[in-house]
Design a protein around this motif. Structure first.
Motif, PDB file in Angstrom:
ATOM      1  N   PRO A 122       0.786  -1.240   0.000  1.00  0.00           N
ATOM      2  CA  PRO A 122       0.000   0.000   0.000  1.00  0.00           C
ATOM      3  C   PRO A 122       0.814   1.284   0.000  1.00  0.00           C
ATOM      4  O   PRO A 122       0.418   2.256  -0.640  1.00  0.00           O
ATOM      5  CB  PRO A 122      -0.858  -0.119   1.275  1.00  0.00           C
TER       6      PRO A 122
ATOM      7  N   GLU B 145       1.719   1.781  -3.424  1.00  0.00           N
ATOM      8  CA  GLU B 145       0.549   1.702  -4.296  1.00  0.00           C
ATOM      9  C   GLU B 145       0.803   0.800  -5.497  1.00  0.00           C
ATOM     10  O   GLU B 145       0.486   1.145  -6.642  1.00  0.00           O
ATOM     11  CB  GLU B 145       0.125   3.108  -4.750  1.00  0.00           C
TER      12      GLU B 145
ATOM     13  N   TRP C 290      -2.904  -8.123   0.735  1.00  0.00           N
ATOM     14  CA  TRP C 290      -2.071  -6.959   1.044  1.00  0.00           C
ATOM     15  C   TRP C 290      -0.961  -7.337   2.022  1.00  0.00           C
ATOM     16  O   TRP C 290      -1.097  -8.283   2.815  1.00  0.00           O
ATOM     17  CB  TRP C 290      -2.916  -5.842   1.660  1.00  0.00           C
TER      18      TRP C 290
ATOM     19  N   HIS D 197     -11.341  -3.433  -0.132  1.00  0.00           N
ATOM     20  CA  HIS D 197      -9.961  -3.157  -0.522  1.00  0.00           C
ATOM     21  C   HIS D 197      -9.901  -2.198  -1.708  1.00  0.00           C
ATOM     22  O   HIS D 197      -8.997  -1.362  -1.782  1.00  0.00           O
ATOM     23  CB  HIS D 197      -9.228  -4.467  -0.825  1.00  0.00           C
TER      24      HIS D 197
ATOM     25  N   TYR E 270      -7.987   1.387  -1.637  1.00  0.00           N
ATOM     26  CA  TYR E 270      -7.042   1.783  -2.679  1.00  0.00           C
ATOM     27  C   TYR E 270      -7.206   3.266  -2.988  1.00  0.00           C
ATOM     28  O   TYR E 270      -6.228   4.026  -3.045  1.00  0.00           O
ATOM     29  CB  TYR E 270      -7.268   0.944  -3.937  1.00  0.00           C
TER      30      TYR E 270
END
Length: 363
Positions: A31, A34, A69, A109, A113
């Motif tokens: 994350p 990204e 993730w 999720h 994002y």
């Protein structure tokens, strides 16, 4: 949503991938960068090919195939940035409830994002016990006639597990006269209420918001009763993105917020595929668009709308050719574009200030 590339073999990856279909490497979402990364076992952890071989843990919910993730460095509770906001989850020993929860996690999720890309403030319940963002995924009690209702209350977002039943969701869509009803739409709408609290009420934007959406201090209960008794006014499309948005300024804001997320994330996906709309019969260019920009960084809402309208005109026509409902069955009137512009300003202000708040939360 972006397309990604496997660092091991160069194959294209999608956001929900667990493994590369070409080389077989396990992949996971990182994350803070990204991006999706190919990963390799490194003891109890995983070595991240997209981050110079640094090691990280997979989210604890990967055990249930409900999350792909990676956790943050030093994260103590074992949950990723999205799953740390979970409160109550269904009975995972029940195969049907487990399958439904996995579907909810896909939508959640995708929501996170977008929130992470904009660097929106995300306080978990552990850090803010009264107003932190938390999700309860609840199944109906078979021994009770009372049904779980999807909704928001001071940062607590409840999502009814029954919404993962396609037949039930379609029944409710028809019952309520909605042209569109999806799990992702629920998440985007309900989190709009949370960010009204955070960015509008607590962010010094209340009067500006009221000038655009109306007086939120009007009685919500009465507005709800009136809406279900009388419905939307006949000319609602001139000022609102949906009939439900006419009920109360809070719902208008949440509906507009959800549509803003729909537009930005879908345009990013279109840009990743290099989509271009150029009808042969369009001599004036009104239905022409080249989607070559990053919508998450658009300077003004007009850039988004000017790309969105030709794109949805084309996609709606393609869907009709397949006998399907329109991809985007809504009208963006000048008044609605103005409301989208207000949302755009809120999000851009936060993104420019770089106020990102990660917080540890409950599983």
């Amino acid at each position: 949503m972006k397309l990604f590339v496997c660092q091991a073999c160069g194959n294209i990856l999608y956001f929900e991938n667990r493994a590369c279909e070409r080389c077989g490497h396990r992949v996971a979402f990182l994350p803070e960068k990204e991006t999706m990364s190919a990963i390799e076992p490194d003891g109890e952890a995983w070595r991240i090919l997209a981050d110079k071989g640094e090691s990280r843990m997979l989210c604890r919910n990967a055990e249930y195939d409900a999350c792909n993730w990676l956790t943050d460095t030093g994260e103590g509770n074992g949950y990723c940035r999205a799953c740390r906001h979970n409160g109550i989850v269904p009975d995972l020993s029940d195969p049907a409830q487990l399958a439904g929860w996995r579907e909810l996690e896909v939508a959640k999720h995708r929501l996170f994002y977008s929130l992470i890309r904009w660097k929106l403030p995300l306080q978990a319940r552990q850090d803010d016990p009264e107003h932190g963002l938390i999700f309860n995924f609840l199944a109906d009690d078979p021994n009770s006639a009372e049904k779980v209702m999807t909704g928001h209350d001071n940062g607590l977002i409840t999502i009814a597990l029954t919404e993962t039943d396609d037949i039930e969701r379609e029944r409710r869509r028809l019952e309520m006269g909605e042209p569109y009803r999806t799990l992702l739409g629920h998440f985007r709408h309900e989190v709009g209420h949370y960010f009204w609290d955070v960015l509008v009420r607590d962010g010094g934007k209340l009067e500006e918001c009221r000038a655009v959406f109306g007086d939120d201090s009007t009685d919500y209960g009465q507005a709800l009763q009136r809406h279900y008794a009388e419905g939307a006014p006949p000319d609602w499309q001139q000022n609102y993105v949906s009939a439900y948005a006419t009920m109360h300024p809070w719902e208008d804001f949440a509906e507009t917020w959800a549509h803003y997320l729909h537009i930005v994330d879908t345009l990013e996906m279109a840009a990743e595929f290099g989509m271009e709309v150029r009808p042969k019969v369009d001599r004036d260019g009104e239905l022409t668009a080249r989607i070559r920009f990053n919508p998450y960084e658009a300077r003004d809402v007009e850039a988004l709308v000017n790309a969105w309208l030709p794109f949805t005109f084309a996609m709606n026509s393609v869907n009709r050719a397949m006998g399907l409902r329109d991809l985007y069955p809504f009208i963006l009137s000048p008044a609605v574009v103005g409301k989208l512009g207000f949302i755009h300003g809120l999000v851009r202000d936060v993104a420019k200030s770089g106020k990102a708040q990660g917080a540890a939360g409950r599983p």
